[in-house]
Design an enzyme around this catalytic site. Structure first.
Site, PDB file in Angstrom:
ATOM      1  N   CYS A 141       0.831  -1.213   0.000  1.00  0.00           N
ATOM      2  CA  CYS A 141       0.000   0.000   0.000  1.00  0.00           C
ATOM      3  C   CYS A 141       0.861   1.257   0.000  1.00  0.00           C
ATOM      4  O   CYS A 141       0.357   2.335  -0.278  1.00  0.00           O
ATOM      5  CB  CYS A 141      -0.945   0.010   1.196  1.00  0.00           C
ATOM      6  SG  CYS A 141      -0.082   0.065   2.774  1.00  0.00           S
ATOM      7  N   CYS A 164      -3.036   5.408   5.456  1.00  0.00           N
ATOM      8  CA  CYS A 164      -4.506   5.389   5.437  1.00  0.00           C
ATOM      9  C   CYS A 164      -5.067   5.728   6.824  1.00  0.00           C
ATOM     10  O   CYS A 164      -4.329   5.787   7.806  1.00  0.00           O
ATOM     11  CB  CYS A 164      -4.979   4.015   5.014  1.00  0.00           C
ATOM     12  SG  CYS A 164      -4.719   2.776   6.279  1.00  0.00           S
ATOM     13  N   CYS A 195      -2.621  -2.844   8.610  1.00  0.00           N
ATOM     14  CA  CYS A 195      -2.295  -1.521   9.159  1.00  0.00           C
ATOM     15  C   CYS A 195      -1.912  -1.676  10.637  1.00  0.00           C
ATOM     16  O   CYS A 195      -0.991  -1.014  11.120  1.00  0.00           O
ATOM     17  CB  CYS A 195      -3.470  -0.568   9.032  1.00  0.00           C
ATOM     18  SG  CYS A 195      -4.335  -0.661   7.443  1.00  0.00           S
TER      19      CYS A 195
HETATM   20 FE1  FES Z   1      -1.656  -0.020   4.257  1.00  0.00          FE
HETATM   21 FE2  FES Z   1      -3.414   1.000   5.900  1.00  0.00          FE
HETATM   22  S1  FES Z   1      -3.725   0.524   3.796  1.00  0.00           S
HETATM   23  S2  FES Z   1      -1.328   0.684   6.282  1.00  0.00           S
END
Ligand code: FES
Length: 122
Positions: free
Chosen positions: A33, A58, A102
């Site tokens: 991400c 995010c 996350c």
């Molecule tokens: Fe990767 Fe939240 S989408 S840390």
């Protein structure tokens, strides 16, 4: 999709920022991400007396960083090392499955800061 607790920590994150003269700094990222978390700790007599974070990521990454700092603040290094992403998720009253990574980042960032602290103390 998100619990009230997640939304609250996202909207109002605790312990944001950095610590000048930190005793340990940990930075971790997730290649998929692209999110990055950086944690700073201040340690006195084996106790985490201050902890701050900077997260480029995010909303769940911000909420989990915030909760992770709350969970280790005032704890001993040994207690902080036991922090798991599961504990962070529970304290946030859950996270959607695709956002669990996350919370893993938050656990890793705390551990990276502690490991940096140990490196410096050598
Ligand atoms: Fe990767 Fe939240 S989408 S840390």
């Amino acid at each position: 999709m998100y619990s009230e607790k997640v939304m609250e920590h996202f909207a109002n994150p605790r312990n944001v920022g950095e610590i000048v003269n930190a005793d340990g700094i940990g930075e971790v990222g997730n290649a998929k991400c692209g999110d990055i978390m950086k944690m700073y700790i201040k340690v006195e007599n084996g106790i985490i007396t201050d902890v701050r974070f900077k997260t480029f990521g995010c909303g769940a990454a911000i909420a989990t960083s915030s909760m992770a700092t709350e969970l280790v603040m005032g704890k001993t290094i040994d207690e902080a090392l036991k922090l798991t992403n599961k504990a962070v998720v529970e304290a946030l009253e859950g996270l959607p499955g695709e956002k669990l990574h996350c919370s893993v980042l938050a656990e890793q960032a705390i551990k990276a800061a502690i490991s940096d602290y140990y490196e410096r103390a050598r």
